[in-house]
Design a protein around this motif. Structure first.
Motif, PDB file in Angstrom:
ATOM      1  N   ALA A  12     -45.399  16.302  20.179  1.00  8.58           N
ATOM      2  CA  ALA A  12     -44.448  17.046  19.352  1.00  8.58           C
ATOM      3  C   ALA A  12     -43.406  17.766  20.191  1.00  8.58           C
ATOM      4  CB  ALA A  12     -45.197  18.063  18.494  1.00  8.58           C
ATOM      5  N   GLY A  13     -43.750  18.091  21.442  1.00  9.42           N
ATOM      6  CA  GLY A  13     -42.802  18.762  22.319  1.00  9.42           C
ATOM      7  C   GLY A  13     -42.084  17.715  23.138  1.00  9.42           C
ATOM      8  N   PRO A  14     -42.320  17.665  24.454  1.00 13.06           N
ATOM      9  CA  PRO A  14     -41.840  16.501  25.204  1.00 13.06           C
ATOM     10  C   PRO A  14     -42.460  15.261  24.565  1.00 13.06           C
ATOM     11  CG  PRO A  14     -42.488  18.250  26.706  1.00 13.06           C
ATOM     12  CD  PRO A  14     -42.939  18.674  25.333  1.00 13.06           C
ATOM     13  N   ALA A  15     -41.612  14.360  24.117  1.00  8.52           N
ATOM     14  CA  ALA A  15     -42.108  13.276  23.273  1.00  8.52           C
ATOM     15  C   ALA A  15     -41.588  11.927  23.737  1.00  8.52           C
ATOM     16  CB  ALA A  15     -41.694  13.527  21.813  1.00  8.52           C
ATOM     17  N   LYS A  16     -42.006  10.905  23.019  1.00 13.59           N
ATOM     18  CA  LYS A  16     -41.648   9.540  23.378  1.00 13.59           C
ATOM     19  C   LYS A  16     -40.143   9.318  23.282  1.00 13.59           C
ATOM     20  CE  LYS A  16     -42.708   4.709  22.376  1.00 13.59           C
ATOM     21  NZ  LYS A  16     -43.538   3.757  21.608  1.00 13.59           N
ATOM     22  N   LEU A  17     -39.619   8.639  24.299  1.00 11.79           N
ATOM     23  CA  LEU A  17     -38.218   8.241  24.318  1.00 11.79           C
ATOM     24  C   LEU A  17     -38.137   6.722  24.232  1.00 11.79           C
ATOM     25  CD1 LEU A  17     -36.868  10.590  27.143  1.00 11.79           C
ATOM     26  CD2 LEU A  17     -36.603  10.870  24.674  1.00 11.79           C
ATOM     27  N   PRO A  18     -36.993   6.182  23.829  1.00 14.96           N
ATOM     28  CA  PRO A  18     -36.871   4.726  23.703  1.00 14.96           C
ATOM     29  C   PRO A  18     -37.163   4.015  25.025  1.00 14.96           C
ATOM     30  CG  PRO A  18     -35.022   5.826  22.642  1.00 14.96           C
ATOM     31  CD  PRO A  18     -35.766   6.875  23.394  1.00 14.96           C
ATOM     32  N   SER A  19     -37.959   2.967  24.967  1.00  9.33           N
ATOM     33  CA  SER A  19     -38.327   2.225  26.174  1.00  9.33           C
ATOM     34  C   SER A  19     -37.097   1.672  26.880  1.00  9.33           C
ATOM     35  CB  SER A  19     -39.283   1.078  25.811  1.00  9.33           C
ATOM     36  OG  SER A  19     -40.485   1.587  25.265  1.00  9.33           O
ATOM     37  N   GLU A  20     -36.114   1.255  26.114  1.00  6.62           N
ATOM     38  CA  GLU A  20     -34.885   0.714  26.689  1.00  6.62           C
ATOM     39  C   GLU A  20     -34.196   1.749  27.568  1.00  6.62           C
ATOM     40  OE1 GLU A  20     -30.543  -0.889  25.082  1.00  6.62           O
ATOM     41  OE2 GLU A  20     -32.285  -0.970  23.753  1.00  6.62           O
ATOM     42  N   VAL A  21     -34.178   2.996  27.115  1.00 10.44           N
ATOM     43  CA  VAL A  21     -33.562   4.072  27.885  1.00 10.44           C
ATOM     44  C   VAL A  21     -34.367   4.336  29.154  1.00 10.44           C
ATOM     45  CG1 VAL A  21     -33.075   6.558  27.922  1.00 10.44           C
ATOM     46  CG2 VAL A  21     -32.443   5.180  25.931  1.00 10.44           C
ATOM     47  N   GLN A  26     -35.029   4.030  35.045  1.00 13.66           N
ATOM     48  CA  GLN A  26     -35.809   3.517  36.177  1.00 13.66           C
ATOM     49  C   GLN A  26     -34.940   2.668  37.107  1.00 13.66           C
ATOM     50  OE1 GLN A  26     -38.504   0.207  35.476  1.00 13.66           O
ATOM     51  NE2 GLN A  26     -40.133   1.280  36.589  1.00 13.66           N
ATOM     52  N   GLN A  27     -34.127   1.806  36.524  1.00 13.35           N
ATOM     53  CA  GLN A  27     -33.297   0.913  37.323  1.00 13.35           C
ATOM     54  C   GLN A  27     -32.242   1.670  38.131  1.00 13.35           C
ATOM     55  OE1 GLN A  27     -33.887  -2.588  37.525  1.00 13.35           O
ATOM     56  NE2 GLN A  27     -35.718  -1.716  36.596  1.00 13.35           N
ATOM     57  N   GLU A  28     -31.779   2.800  37.608  1.00 13.66           N
ATOM     58  CA  GLU A  28     -30.710   3.552  38.263  1.00 13.66           C
ATOM     59  C   GLU A  28     -31.210   4.707  39.121  1.00 13.66           C
ATOM     60  OE1 GLU A  28     -27.102   2.950  34.991  1.00 13.66           O
ATOM     61  OE2 GLU A  28     -28.202   4.859  35.064  1.00 13.66           O
ATOM     62  N   PHE A  29     -32.514   4.938  39.107  1.00 19.82           N
ATOM     63  CA  PHE A  29     -33.015   6.170  39.694  1.00 19.82           C
ATOM     64  C   PHE A  29     -32.745   6.270  41.195  1.00 19.82           C
ATOM     65  CE2 PHE A  29     -36.210   9.157  41.307  1.00 19.82           C
ATOM     66  CZ  PHE A  29     -35.952  10.237  40.472  1.00 19.82           C
ATOM     67  N   LEU A  30     -32.936   5.199  41.932  1.00 20.28           N
ATOM     68  CA  LEU A  30     -32.755   5.265  43.376  1.00 20.28           C
ATOM     69  C   LEU A  30     -31.290   5.173  43.790  1.00 20.28           C
ATOM     70  CD1 LEU A  30     -35.732   3.070  44.656  1.00 20.28           C
ATOM     71  CD2 LEU A  30     -35.580   5.554  44.490  1.00 20.28           C
ATOM     72  N   GLN A 240     -26.243   7.301  23.537  1.00 21.48           N
ATOM     73  CA  GLN A 240     -25.589   5.994  23.520  1.00 21.48           C
ATOM     74  C   GLN A 240     -26.500   4.951  22.873  1.00 21.48           C
ATOM     75  OE1 GLN A 240     -22.508   5.775  24.133  1.00 21.48           O
ATOM     76  NE2 GLN A 240     -22.163   7.678  25.259  1.00 21.48           N
ATOM     77  N   TRP A 241     -27.795   5.093  23.073  1.00 20.03           N
ATOM     78  CA  TRP A 241     -28.775   4.190  22.438  1.00 20.03           C
ATOM     79  C   TRP A 241     -28.715   4.335  20.918  1.00 20.03           C
ATOM     80  CZ3 TRP A 241     -33.176   5.395  19.494  1.00 20.03           C
ATOM     81  CH2 TRP A 241     -34.058   4.332  19.248  1.00 20.03           C
TER      82      TRP A 241
END
Length: 336
Positions: A12-21, A26-30, A240-241
């Protein structure tokens, strides 16, 4: 009751975000946009972050159709910080405010407001929703504050209250509110979106910290100091998603109803019962986590079980939860 499905997050607090996001992050993190640096390493005044900040503001304005005479601010401090920011910025207009205290969060907000001026509150017994005809409002109040949805107490306003020409302040941070009537969480913790009408700016108390001063934050385009850059970055991606998937209207049509079929109705009655068995609730959480179903434990102040069905939660996710709940009830519930 074993299963091999991926983790299901019903927080209910920090919660699920869209997998696509999450995959994009992940791809841009480094290396953000092939810069060789992570976004979290970059200056908050770099052209890369400034673009993210501007695009996030534009996305909020577009998705919510925010009029041009409203400022969109990104603040830190969470909901509790905003409880203080509101009276610090707005109560100075007349020195008083009205609070509709309908549950835990509005009570916390009213308690914070008491530090900065006079306020009146319209209370309820937390069992019966307060009829607006019973409210006693101050026509000279600086604002009327209400919390659209009290997640701890299970109370949601059926409509926007009538503030009778007094500025209305709405806590729309919880499920089924605002854009959060789609996904509640539009990013990780660390950033609060404040939308404020321009004519209400310029009245902050002298003791108001600059990081909470709506006027100052608006002037600095939410970059007075180092903001939570990663949180704004992820938020912009979620916004944007939402746009990509049809906007707010499309998100609203995808909300998973709480009454899909008789099984869900039965189980929500079981979960929401007032005579909960603490040991059985603990067993429920334990068994659920074995199936990679997480964050089902209720709020620390009330206990119980709570499943939050935000838009990143799919119907199939709910069906898996329902299946488990039915099996759990058969195994541990009263025997005929």
């Amino acid at each position: 009751m074993g299963s091999s499905q991926s983790a299901l997050n019903f927080g209910a607090g920090p919660a699920k975000l869209p997998s696509e996001v999450l995959y994009d992050v992940q791809q841009e993190f480094l290396s953000y946009k092939n810069t060789g640096m992570s976004l979290i390493e970059m200056s908050h005044r770099s052209k890369e972050y400034m673009e993210i900040n501007d695009n996030a503001e534009k996305a909020v304005r577009e998705l919510l159709k925010v009029p041009s005479n409203y400022k969109i601010l990104f603040l830190q401090g969470g909901g509790c910080g905003t409880f203080a920011a509101i009276p610090l910025n707005l109560m100075n207009r007349t020195g008083s405010a009205d609070y509709a205290v309908t549950g835990t969060w509005s009570a916390k907000a009213a308690k914070e407001a008491a530090k900065y001026g006079k306020y009146s509150q319209n209370l309820r017994d937390r069992e019966v929703f307060p009829d607006e005809s019973t409210w006693t409002l101050n026509p000279n109040a600086s604002y009327l504050y209400y919390c659209d949805n009290e997640t701890v107490d299970g109370v949601e306003f059926p409509k926007i209250p009538n503030s009778h020409d007094v500025p209305l302040v709405a806590d729309m941070s919880s499920i089924r509110c605002y854009i959060w009537r789609c996904p509640k969480n539009i990013g990780p913790s660390g950033v609060v979106v404040v939308i404020v009408r321009e004519d209400l700016l310029g009245n902050a108390m002298k003791v108001c910290p600059s990081v909470l001063d709506f006027t100052h934050v608006a002037k600095e385009k939410s970059i007075h100091n180092t903001p939570s850059t990663f949180s704004v970055y992820v938020m912009e991606k979620v916004l944007q998603w939402i746009k990509k998937n049809g906007g707010v209207a499309a998100m609203q049509t995808q909300i998973v109803p709480l009454t899909i079929g008789s099984e869900v109705g039965l189980i929500y009655h079981f979960v929401g019962g007032k005579n909960g068995n603490e040991s059985l609730e603990a067993k429920f959480v334990e068994e659920a986590e074995k199936l990679k179903m997480y964050q089902l434990k209720g709020h620390r102040s009330v206990g119980g079980i709570r499943a939050s069905l935000y838009n990143a939660i799919t119907v199939s996710d709910v069906e898996l939860l329902v299946k488990f709940m039915v099996e759990f009830q058969k195994q541990y519930g009263p025997k005929p």
